[in-house]
Design an enzyme around this catalytic site. Structure first.
Site, PDB file in Angstrom:
ATOM      1  N   HIS A 112       0.746  -1.243   0.034  1.00 53.59           N
ATOM      2  CA  HIS A 112      -0.044   0.061   0.216  1.00 53.59           C
ATOM      3  C   HIS A 112       1.259   1.051   0.108  1.00 53.59           C
ATOM      4  O   HIS A 112       1.846   1.561   0.454  1.00 53.59           O
ATOM      5  CB  HIS A 112      -0.666  -0.109   0.919  1.00 53.59           C
ATOM      6  N   ASN A 156      -0.009   5.608  -0.277  1.00 55.52           N
ATOM      7  CA  ASN A 156      -0.579   7.220  -0.537  1.00 55.52           C
ATOM      8  C   ASN A 156       0.251   7.938  -0.550  1.00 55.52           C
ATOM      9  O   ASN A 156       0.918   7.690   1.103  1.00 55.52           O
ATOM     10  CB  ASN A 156      -1.885   7.005  -0.158  1.00 55.52           C
ATOM     11  N   ARG A 174     -16.046   8.340  -3.422  1.00 59.08           N
ATOM     12  CA  ARG A 174     -16.916   7.597  -3.495  1.00 59.08           C
ATOM     13  C   ARG A 174     -16.966   6.196  -3.434  1.00 59.08           C
ATOM     14  O   ARG A 174     -15.560   6.334  -3.493  1.00 59.08           O
ATOM     15  CB  ARG A 174     -16.309   7.991  -5.160  1.00 59.08           C
ATOM     16  N   ARG A 183      -0.953  12.748   0.266  1.00 62.75           N
ATOM     17  CA  ARG A 183      -2.265  13.475  -0.107  1.00 62.75           C
ATOM     18  C   ARG A 183      -2.303  14.606   0.361  1.00 62.75           C
ATOM     19  O   ARG A 183      -0.963  15.211   1.255  1.00 62.75           O
ATOM     20  CB  ARG A 183      -3.071  12.359   0.611  1.00 62.75           C
TER      21      ARG A 183
END
Length: 296
Positions: free
Chosen positions: A103, A105, A256, A107
């Protein structure tokens, strides 16, 4: 450096990572699903499946903005009226249990009162823990961190150890990695330098993954090992749905759902009170994950 530039660079990062992952997998290709958020913004969710290496994977880009809702103020403790958030999030589930789940990410978040921060992280979740492979992973992360601040790796590794844990299991999710949040000028680097750190980590991701994947992708697999992989995936699901901040932010901010939950594996299993033999590889992995480890 403005938020629009950051958003554009993160979108380019998504495409770069997808191109490299297609090369590494060798057979599967990404498909793209563009979506809009009613309150403002949207994203591009790119997914890959049934490859020679990756059974299910996603590389999502989002750029959302709008009013800070009362639920966001309460749940996320935000002090502002409008927000902007953009980032790239990746989860890869391999089809071979000798290749780890990975994983990452990165941001960026900004409020209309001038407050901003960067966050992100990368961690490795082996189905079978091999200590030497975990060391290779951590060496790669330290190399990236040291380009910007030699104190980053130790700080962010400790943060990851605390974050990527499953308290109700008294286990870590995997062998950790680095995790950081609310990075701003208080960390001795300016906004552009912090952004470059996030980009560098993202651009390093496919090559870090390739090194780990090549160590296990050609190993033979038994039915028992596949079932163990599904048990380990179950632990991954538990963490993401109960503890993960990114999942909570996405849901509370009206994100979403399909894109937020793309991190879940295609198949997972739970067995009541399952306890492998402590001397088996499965039992040794669970024992390992219940302890704290120093890799460098």
């Amino acid at each position: 450096m403005n938020k629009e530039t950051i958003g554009q660079e993160f979108r380019a990062l998504q495409l770069f990572i997808c191109n490299e992952l297609e090369r590494i997998d060798g057979t599967a290709k990404f498909s793209e699903d563009a979506w809009d958020r009613l309150e403002g913004g949207g994203g591009k969710t790119r997914t890959i499946r049934n490859g020679s290496l990756i059974e299910k994977g996603g590389v999502a880009f989002s750029e959302v903005y709008g009013p800070v809702s009362e639920e966001m103020k309460t749940q996320l403790k935000l002090d502002g009226n409008h927000f902007y958030a953009t980032g790239v999030s990746i989860v890869l589930h391999p089809n071979n249990p000798h290749v780890p789940i990975i994983h990452m990410n990165v941001r960026y978040f900004e409020l209309d009162n001038g407050i901003y921060w960067f966050g992100g992280g990368i961690d490795l979740t082996p189905h079978y823990v091999i200590h030497d492979q975990a060391i290779l992973f951590h060496k790669q992360l330290r190399t990236v961190c040291n380009k910007y601040d030699e104190s980053f790796y130790a700080k962010f590794k400790e943060w990851a150890d605390e974050y990527f844990s499953i308290p109700h299991r008294a286990e870590t999710r995997g062998v950790g990695g680095i995790f950081f949040d609310h990075l701003n000028n208080h960390f001795q680097l300016n906004k552009e330098q912090l952004f470059r750190f996030c980009l560098d980590l993202g651009e390093s991701f496919p090559f870090i993954y390739e090194e780990q994947a090549d160590l296990g992708r050609n190993k033979l697999v038994t039915a028992a090992e596949k079932q163990w992989m599904n048990y380990r995936r179950g632990r991954y699901v538990e963490f993401n749905l109960v503890h993960d901040r990114g999942t909570k932010f996405g849901l509370f901010s009206g994100g979403r759902t399909e894109s937020i939950l793309m991190s879940l594996p295609p198949l997972a299993e739970w067995e009541y009170n399952y306890k492998p033999d402590v001397n088996s590889l499965e039992g040794q992995t669970l024992t390992y994950l219940s302890q704290k480890h120093t890799y460098l």
